[in-house]
Motif scaffolding. Structure first.
Motif, PDB file in Angstrom:
ATOM      1  N   GLU A  73      24.832   9.444  63.749  1.00  0.00           N
ATOM      2  CA  GLU A  73      25.813   8.482  63.241  1.00  0.00           C
ATOM      3  C   GLU A  73      27.012   8.483  64.175  1.00  0.00           C
ATOM      4  O   GLU A  73      27.543   9.537  64.525  1.00  0.00           O
ATOM      5  CB  GLU A  73      26.273   8.861  61.823  1.00  0.00           C
ATOM      6  CG  GLU A  73      27.360   7.904  61.304  1.00  0.00           C
ATOM      7  CD  GLU A  73      27.757   8.143  59.848  1.00  0.00           C
ATOM      8  OE1 GLU A  73      27.347   9.165  59.258  1.00  0.00           O
ATOM      9  OE2 GLU A  73      28.484   7.281  59.304  1.00  0.00           O
ATOM     10  N   ASN A 128      28.899   2.434  61.368  1.00  0.00           N
ATOM     11  CA  ASN A 128      29.542   2.049  60.096  1.00  0.00           C
ATOM     12  C   ASN A 128      30.143   0.663  60.214  1.00  0.00           C
ATOM     13  O   ASN A 128      30.817   0.352  61.198  1.00  0.00           O
ATOM     14  CB  ASN A 128      30.645   3.048  59.749  1.00  0.00           C
ATOM     15  CG  ASN A 128      30.090   4.413  59.401  1.00  0.00           C
ATOM     16  OD1 ASN A 128      29.561   4.621  58.319  1.00  0.00           O
ATOM     17  ND2 ASN A 128      30.175   5.333  60.357  1.00  0.00           N
ATOM     18  N   GLU A 177      25.420   1.007  58.661  1.00  0.00           N
ATOM     19  CA  GLU A 177      25.729   1.623  57.367  1.00  0.00           C
ATOM     20  C   GLU A 177      26.805   0.789  56.695  1.00  0.00           C
ATOM     21  O   GLU A 177      27.893   0.635  57.235  1.00  0.00           O
ATOM     22  CB  GLU A 177      26.239   3.064  57.557  1.00  0.00           C
ATOM     23  CG  GLU A 177      25.181   4.014  58.091  1.00  0.00           C
ATOM     24  CD  GLU A 177      25.612   5.480  58.058  1.00  0.00           C
ATOM     25  OE1 GLU A 177      26.704   5.777  57.546  1.00  0.00           O
ATOM     26  OE2 GLU A 177      24.837   6.322  58.553  1.00  0.00           O
ATOM     27  N   ASP A 232      25.820   3.293  52.451  1.00  0.00           N
ATOM     28  CA  ASP A 232      26.595   4.520  52.660  1.00  0.00           C
ATOM     29  C   ASP A 232      27.328   4.894  51.367  1.00  0.00           C
ATOM     30  O   ASP A 232      27.610   4.020  50.547  1.00  0.00           O
ATOM     31  CB  ASP A 232      27.631   4.245  53.765  1.00  0.00           C
ATOM     32  CG  ASP A 232      28.099   5.501  54.462  1.00  0.00           C
ATOM     33  OD1 ASP A 232      27.763   6.617  54.014  1.00  0.00           O
ATOM     34  OD2 ASP A 232      28.817   5.362  55.477  1.00  0.00           O
ATOM     35  N   LYS A 284      22.193   6.516  51.183  1.00  0.00           N
ATOM     36  CA  LYS A 284      22.883   7.714  51.630  1.00  0.00           C
ATOM     37  C   LYS A 284      23.660   8.298  50.459  1.00  0.00           C
ATOM     38  O   LYS A 284      24.579   7.647  49.950  1.00  0.00           O
ATOM     39  CB  LYS A 284      23.838   7.304  52.761  1.00  0.00           C
ATOM     40  CG  LYS A 284      24.021   8.366  53.766  1.00  0.00           C
ATOM     41  CD  LYS A 284      24.693   7.857  55.014  1.00  0.00           C
ATOM     42  CE  LYS A 284      24.924   9.051  55.899  1.00  0.00           C
ATOM     43  NZ  LYS A 284      25.632   8.693  57.112  1.00  0.00           N
TER      44      LYS A 284
HETATM   45 MG    MG Z   1      28.629   6.394  57.403  1.00  0.00          MG
END
Ligand code: MG
Ligand code: C2E
Ligand code: MG
Ligand code: MG
Length: 291
Positions: A59, A118, A150, A180, A201
């Motif tokens: 990530e 993200n 995400e 997320d 997640k």
């Molecule tokens: Mg994240």
């Protein structure tokens, strides 16, 4: 009671609030030039398969190398970037940089990884998002299957149909999607079923007390079951202890990410980790090298 605290206390609170607003303004001012000045960088945290132990992805997490204040974490400036609209330019830089970095690792002969980026609500809503993602892939030469976005549940709440349509466009490109911080937002379960996502997640707030809090254990194991029933993969973030990892594995969680395995690392350190990891795995299981 505020009235009883008297005048001095009121002034005290006002001064505190002013200091807070002032700090925001100073950061906001700096944020505008930070991109041009090259003050942002990305660190990468490995994601590990809980069954095989293999690193299958990373990530990308943004950091701001502030000239006076040192390294500033995203929780302090992403909300400001969102409010000010700066998130569009910053988000584009993150996408471009993460895709280029991932392609560079592949070109260097490392085992291919999926990089997760993200995307905050305002960024996801922006009209140009799909085009920006396509552009980042073509500029870097990264194949779409090695990129994941995400998004948080916040993205979805504003306009469900629009969110689903946009997700579908992203999926159609071959880019994966994950939800997320799952469990902290308000997305209804019926909405969840219509999302073209591949992964849930589990938020780290539910992971922290695994082995201690029965409530959190119930939530984590329910999310795992829910994900599997919807034919999604499930990853836990913020895994710090062997106890948490054991609980997750026993309850069928697929993947994990957290300080227990590795902190987010600068690119060169991540490359070193990947090399050592790939080598250790070859030594441990030589038959897999032939495959
Ligand atoms: Mg994240
Ligand atoms: P997130 O995407 O949920 O990322 C997970 C956060 O948990 C990261 O914080 C990570 O460094 C931290 N973390 C990882 N392992 C552990 C652990 O074992 N224990 C604990 N306590 N924490 C762990 P970070 O890097 O400060 O990022 C915070 C949030 O800022 C992210 O939450 C994400 O929502 C946002 N963010 C980060 N980078 C970007 C970006 O490039 N674009 C956007 N839009 N948002 C970003
Ligand atoms: Mg998260
Ligand atoms: Mg978070």
């Amino acid at each position: 009671r505020a009235k009883d605290l008297g005048k001095n206390n009121c002034q005290f609170y006002t001064r505190e609030m002013n200091a807070c607003i002032e700090e925001k303004l100073v950061l906001l001012e700096g944020l505008r030039s930070a991109l041009d000045e090259g003050q942002f960088r990305l660190v990468y945290q490995p994601k590990v398969d809980l069954h095989t132990g293999r690193i299958f992805g990373v990530e990308a997490l943004v950091r701001w190398e502030h000239p006076e204040q040192g390294c500033i974490g995203p929780d302090r400036f992403i909300p400001l970037a969102e409010e000010s609209g700066m998130i569009i330019a910053l988000g584009e830089w993150v996408l471009q940089t993460a895709c280029r970095q991932n392609r560079a690792w592949q070109d260097a002969g490392l085992p291919p990884l999926r990089v997760s980026v993200n995307v905050s609500p305002r960024q996801f809503e922006e009209l140009g998002l799909v085009q920006r993602v396509a552009q980042a892939l073509s500029d870097s030469g990264l194949a779409a299957e090695w990129l994941e976005l995400e998004v948080t549940e916040g993205v979805i709440m504003r306009d469900l149909q629009q969110a689903v349509d946009k997700m579908a466009q992203v999926r159609a490109m071959g880019v994966s999607l994950a939800i997320d911080d799952f469990g902290t937002g308000y997305s209804s379960l019926s909405a969840l079923k219509s999302f073209p996502i591949s992964t849930l997640k589990i938020d780290k707030s539910f992971v922290r007390d695994l082995g201690v809090s029965e409530g959190d254990e119930a939530i984590a194991s329910s999310i795992i079951d829910l994900a599997h029933r919807l034919r999604l993969r499930v990853i836990a973030e913020g895994v710090e202890t062997e106890q948490q990892k054991a609980f997750l594995r026993q309850n069928g969680c697929d993947e994990m990410q957290g300080y227990l395995f590795s902190r987010p690392l600068p690119p060169e350190q991540l490359r070193q980790l990947l090399l050592t990891h790939a080598f250790a795995r070859q030594v441990a299981a030589p038959e897999t090298t032939a495959a």
